[in-house]
Scaffold this active site. Sequence first.
Site, PDB file in Angstrom:
ATOM      1  CB  THR A   1      50.330  38.756  32.661  1.00  0.00           C
ATOM      2  OG1 THR A   1      50.546  39.816  31.732  1.00  0.00           O
ATOM      3  CG2 THR A   1      51.454  38.757  33.680  1.00  0.00           C
TER       4      THR A   1
ATOM      5  CG  LEU B   1      48.278  39.005  37.425  1.00  0.00           C
ATOM      6  CD1 LEU B   1      48.723  37.556  37.573  1.00  0.00           C
ATOM      7  CD2 LEU B   1      49.469  39.934  37.496  1.00  0.00           C
ATOM      8  CG  ASP B   2      47.847  42.895  31.241  1.00  0.00           C
ATOM      9  OD1 ASP B   2      46.964  43.554  31.811  1.00  0.00           O
ATOM     10  OD2 ASP B   2      48.899  43.392  30.803  1.00  0.00           O
ATOM     11  NE  ARG B   3      42.046  35.640  27.009  1.00  0.00           N
ATOM     12  CZ  ARG B   3      41.219  35.498  25.978  1.00  0.00           C
ATOM     13  NH1 ARG B   3      40.777  36.564  25.355  1.00  0.00           N
ATOM     14  NH2 ARG B   3      40.835  34.315  25.579  1.00  0.00           N
TER      15      ARG B   3
END
Length: 478
Positions: free
Chosen positions: A235, A231-233
């Site tokens: 997100t 997951l993106d930071r």
Amino acid sequence: MWKAKTCFRQIYLTVLIRRYSRVAPPPSSVIRVTNNVAHLGPPKQGPLPRQLISLPPFPGHPLPGKNAGADGDDGDSGGHVTAISWVKYYFEEIYDKAIQTHFTKGLVQMEFRGRRDASREKEDGAIPMRKIKHNEVMQIGDKIWLPVSIAEMRISKRYDTIPSGTLYPNADEIAYLQRLVRFKDSAIIVLNKPPKLPVKGNVPIHNSMDALAAAALSFGNDEGPRLVHRLDRETSGLLVMGRTKESIDYLHSVFSDYKGRNSSCKAWNKACEAMYQQYWALVIGSPKEKEGLISAPLSKVLLDDGKTDRVVLAQGSGFEASQDAITEYKVLGPKINGCSWVELRPITSRKHQLRVHCAEALGTPIVGDYKYGWFVHKRWKQMPQVDIEPTTGKPYKLRRPEGLDVQKGSVLSKVPLLHLHCREMVLPNIAKFLHVMNQQETEPLHTGIIDKPDLLRFVASMPSHMKISWNLMSSYLV
């Protein structure tokens, strides 16, 4: 004779033109040298002005929650509140050192008090401001402006207490990470990742999930769990980790584009077909169609600085190298405050797939996504937020409640955080299928194994800033 002279003159003129044209100097141009590299032509446009955010007007002393006569280390003793005290009060989640650095570099400005000096007004209508020091005494109504970058530094202190020389977390960090666990069995661990916690760390990052998992999430195993997707930071939401080598291999196949459907076990293939991830996102605007399928390949390009990469739609961009990217979407409700909630289901797994599809394919960037939707954010904040109720056709607007805590990071804040959350996930029961596939054909299966479900379903609650936006948009309607 006359014709011969005319022909000779033409040849002579042609030779002269060719000769002198070769030695004629080229048109004048500017030669610039930067970092031992020569460049022709005019210099490129310099950096754009720094984007600023403003704090609310100073309400007066004492600050809420502060004692009027208490001496503090923030410089608000003696009945006065300094500029750094007010900034620290508003950005309580940011390190004091980072705030002090902004003052030291002269990045903190204040509007001229009362705007009394009309001669200071700029021709372009910009607000006249002056740089201030950390010990500037605040007066009622004073308004401070800071760079937008300071809001991006809101990282919980519990992530940054690991010494730089070690990756081993302390007891508080271990307890916190274990509280994030939503499910655990012999094969997998499922967590509800908070925003701003990096998943995969680089060399200078000691607080990433993969670095902390070995110490905090091993739960008696010899080795810690491993990441199987990312997951993106910024997100938040459901994050799955594998606990054994076998489960990690199976999970990698499940999260690939093939969804693990390459086994002789029909039940496994059926479970893999039923697997999905569901995200909730708050987007600026509303898609034209209420639901649909986005099939837009993506390409990764390197920007001019040579360090920053960006994902773009490959269609019509001229880039040959691209990856297929497919996303299902569905609008969850009407547009409120210029925004709407959208449900996203990625069919493929590409970097920044959901963010780029929302911003470029649908034309509705996710709230808080400044990388792919900065210009839309700027225009959105300047527009009056009045919407039409879909059933009655009457206009309504969002009531803006007072108070700093209500708006921090939400859709009403100056700089909202990213509103993208992995809310729901359905996975094959890895532990059950591993036991079934490793079982000898001559041995009967245990009744407890047979009774376990083939699919596991997980639901994660939204982070606080998204809960605030959800509650505001559903309850504070005029």
